[in-house]
Design an enzyme around this catalytic site. Structure first.
Site, short mmCIF file in Angstrom:
data_model
loop_
_atom_site.label_atom_id
_atom_site.label_comp_id
_atom_site.label_asym_id
_atom_site.label_seq_id
_atom_site.Cartn_x
_atom_site.Cartn_y
_atom_site.Cartn_z
N CYS A 46 0.83 -1.57 -0.35
CA CYS A 46 -0.27 -0.30 0.05
C CYS A 46 0.98 0.96 -0.24
O CYS A 46 2.16 1.26 0.08
CB CYS A 46 -0.97 -0.35 1.06
SG CYS A 46 -0.12 0.37 2.87
N CYS A 85 -0.59 0.99 7.29
CA CYS A 85 -2.21 0.51 7.32
C CYS A 85 -3.39 -0.69 6.73
O CYS A 85 -3.67 -1.82 7.63
CB CYS A 85 -3.32 1.77 7.07
SG CYS A 85 -3.09 3.47 7.96
N ARG A 86 -2.98 -0.25 5.77
CA ARG A 86 -3.90 -1.89 4.36
C ARG A 86 -2.89 -2.74 4.66
O ARG A 86 -3.20 -3.75 4.93
CB ARG A 86 -3.91 -1.26 3.21
CG ARG A 86 -5.70 0.00 3.14
CD ARG A 86 -5.19 0.60 1.70
NE ARG A 86 -4.68 1.26 2.03
CZ ARG A 86 -4.41 1.94 1.34
NH1 ARG A 86 -5.39 2.11 0.30
NH2 ARG A 86 -3.71 3.18 0.63
N SER A 87 -2.20 -2.71 4.22
CA SER A 87 -0.49 -4.11 3.70
C SER A 87 0.14 -4.87 5.20
O SER A 87 -0.30 -5.67 5.04
CB SER A 87 0.50 -3.60 2.89
OG SER A 87 1.21 -2.21 2.75
N ASP A 132 -8.28 4.08 1.29
CA ASP A 132 -6.82 4.57 2.64
C ASP A 132 -7.46 5.05 4.31
O ASP A 132 -8.01 5.64 3.95
CB ASP A 132 -6.88 5.27 2.34
CG ASP A 132 -5.25 5.34 2.93
OD1 ASP A 132 -5.56 4.78 4.26
OD2 ASP A 132 -3.84 5.99 2.43
N ASN A 176 2.08 1.52 4.33
CA ASN A 176 2.17 0.36 5.19
C ASN A 176 2.15 0.72 6.02
O ASN A 176 3.50 -0.12 7.17
CB ASN A 176 4.39 -0.92 4.47
CG ASN A 176 4.85 -2.08 5.10
OD1 ASN A 176 6.37 -1.81 5.74
ND2 ASN A 176 3.89 -2.91 4.88
P1 4NP Z 1 -1.33 2.96 3.80
O1 4NP Z 1 -2.16 4.15 4.61
O2 4NP Z 1 -1.13 3.21 2.73
O3 4NP Z 1 -2.81 1.80 4.12
O4 4NP Z 1 -0.55 2.65 5.47
C1 4NP Z 1 -0.78 5.49 4.57
C2 4NP Z 1 -0.69 5.78 5.75
C3 4NP Z 1 0.30 6.69 5.00
C4 4NP Z 1 -0.18 8.40 4.71
C5 4NP Z 1 -1.47 7.65 3.46
C6 4NP Z 1 -2.43 5.84 3.68
N1 4NP Z 1 0.84 9.08 4.57
O5 4NP Z 1 0.25 9.91 3.93
O6 4NP Z 1 1.47 9.17 5.33
#
Ligand code: 4NP
Length: 152
Positions: free
Chosen positions: A8, A13-15, A126, A11
């Protein structure tokens, strides 16, 4: 041994949630000799950070502990290692197509919900933006076991 890489943006949240769910399915079925799973980011933004507190909370509520996980961005070695790369949204797909060292690596990239009838082409939104961590968990808890069954 089939290597599955969940990817994702951050890294955090989702992954990591997908990786923890996959590991639980692997452990429950005794598939440790069939699959190895990992998760990484397309962005270096969160490198070294643990999963988001919302992700950790929802995982804990479902009996999963990913507190030891730390975010890291994808490398050429990860593309090489992976047999299947499962990603969450269309931006992830586009970023991975751009980052892939070869056409063969780019061809490994799949959209997670494509495995579920009726959800093809849809993104796992997200939760970093939506704050809907339980919805994210439910989507991953439906799709990830279906991937493992399909790849078994
Ligand atoms: P993820 O969520 O892609 O599911 O881990 C996010 C985590 C951090 C950010 C965006 C999405 N960020 O912009 O820092």
């Amino acid at each position: 041994m089939h290597h599955i890489l969940f990817v994702c943006l951050g890294n955090i949240c989702r992954s990591p949630m997908a990786e923890a769910i996959a590991q639980q399915v692997i452990d429950d079925h005794g598939w440790q000799n069939h699959f190895t799973v990992e998760s990484v980011a397309t962005s270096p933004e969160e490198e070294g950070n643990h999963p988001h507190p919302g992700a950790l909370r929802v995982m804990r509520q479902h009996g999963l502990d990913a507190s030891a996980h730390r975010s890291r961005p994808i490398t050429a070695a990860d593309f090489d290692w992976a047999d299947t790369i499962i990603t969450m949204d269309h931006a992830n797909v586009a970023n991975l197509q751009r980052l892939a060292p070869s056409a063969a690596d780019a061809a490994k990239v799949k959209l997670c919900l494509d495995i579920l009838p009726g959800r093809q082409g849809q993104a796992i939104d997200d939760p970093w933006y939506t704050h809907k961590f339980e919805l994210t968990y439910q989507e991953l808890a439906a799709a990830v076991p279906a991937w493992l069954t399909a790849l078994q």
